[in-house]
Motif scaffolding. Structure first.
Motif, mmCIF file in Angstrom:
data_model
loop_
_atom_site.group_PDB
_atom_site.id
_atom_site.type_symbol
_atom_site.label_atom_id
_atom_site.label_comp_id
_atom_site.label_asym_id
_atom_site.label_seq_id
_atom_site.Cartn_x
_atom_site.Cartn_y
_atom_site.Cartn_z
ATOM 1 N N THR A 134 0.828 -1.201 0.000
ATOM 2 C CA THR A 134 0.000 0.000 0.000
ATOM 3 C C THR A 134 0.868 1.259 0.000
ATOM 4 O O THR A 134 0.556 2.239 -0.684
ATOM 5 C CB THR A 134 -0.938 0.006 1.216
ATOM 6 O OG1 THR A 134 -1.649 -1.225 1.281
ATOM 7 C CG2 THR A 134 -1.944 1.144 1.113
ATOM 8 N N THR A 173 -8.026 -1.717 -4.567
ATOM 9 C CA THR A 173 -7.371 -2.419 -3.459
ATOM 10 C C THR A 173 -8.181 -3.653 -3.077
ATOM 11 O O THR A 173 -9.382 -3.730 -3.324
ATOM 12 C CB THR A 173 -7.225 -1.521 -2.215
ATOM 13 O OG1 THR A 173 -8.523 -1.240 -1.685
ATOM 14 C CG2 THR A 173 -6.499 -0.234 -2.556
ATOM 15 N N ASP A 212 -7.104 -0.821 3.151
ATOM 16 C CA ASP A 212 -6.057 -0.272 2.289
ATOM 17 C C ASP A 212 -6.570 0.911 1.476
ATOM 18 O O ASP A 212 -5.857 1.906 1.295
ATOM 19 C CB ASP A 212 -5.500 -1.365 1.367
ATOM 20 C CG ASP A 212 -4.659 -2.376 2.128
ATOM 21 O OD1 ASP A 212 -4.207 -2.057 3.241
ATOM 22 O OD2 ASP A 212 -4.452 -3.484 1.598
#
Length: 224
Positions: free
Chosen positions: A40, A60, A68
């Protein structure tokens, strides 16, 4: 409904590079790797560097949450409408390799909503060394490991380490603290990967994502 891919003889999706309206679709790059390796943070750093020159989108993956995506939204790396989340409800590799339908729909919906896009980054949930992306979902894949896991990680191999288009060895600043030998990691990665590229990063450093950014730009140039 998946609008921009064909299927092979077994019914598996095969992405095509041109949208129905004749525009070239976005390049799709997947980022996988173990929990805590810095996936991330790498996505966030790439967005900060590239958002001024490219039209970007991010998808994500988390198993039960959208954590995230929320991380990226809190840091305002892109406008909210350019970040979407998939809650897989299953092992992360399942949603990026085996049943990609939720991710593929998220990518296509994102491009339809805010496109045209130049690049879509698809971040897997944290997984193990076997995690790889279906080529029906992404055009290239980055696998992120970190020095804090020990210098044995490249030597352990696995599809993620050995076959990803780019291997990122992150958190090099921690090597002295955990007793990891970066030369050993580079050597073992070479054994596992042959001529496939490997880069070392420390996202704590200014422009620490530069080696990954350079690789992404090369892929974009080839795609365009």
């Amino acid at each position: 409904m998946h609008r921009d891919h064909a299927t092979d003889e077994f019914g598996a999706p095969v992405p095509v590079s041109v949208l129905p309206d004749g525009r070239r679709r976005a390049l799709r790059i997947g980022l996988g790797g173990p929990v805590g390796s810095g996936k991330t943070a790498t996505v966030a750093a790439l967005c900060r560097v590239l958002r001024g020159e490219l039209s970007l989108g991010v998808v994500t993956n988390d198993i039960y949450t959208t954590e995230d995506a929320e991380f990226l939204l809190r840091r305002a790396v892109l406008p909210p409408e350019r970040i979407t989340a998939v809650a897989t409800g299953c092992c992360p590799h399942t949603a990026i390799r085996d049943d990609i339908s939720a991710n593929l729909e998220a990518v296509e919906d994102l491009e339809a909503a805010v496109g045209p896009l130049d690049l879509v980054l698809v971040e897997s949930g944290g997984d193990n060394l076997t995690a790889t992306f279906s080529r029906g979902l992404v055009d290239a894949q980055i696998f992120v490991i970190d020095v804090a896991g020990g210098d044995k990680i490249p030597r352990k191999g696995g599809p993620g380490v050995s076959s990803a288009d780019l291997l990122v060895i992150n958190k090099t600043d921690l090597a002295p603290l955990v007793g990891a030998d970066l030369e050993v990691m580079a050597r073992d990665a070479k054994v596992q990967r042959g001529d496939l590229p490997v880069v070392f990063t420390s996202l704590a450093a200014e422009d620490g994502v530069a080696p990954v950014t350079a690789w992404v730009r090369e892929r974009l140039a080839a795609w365009v």
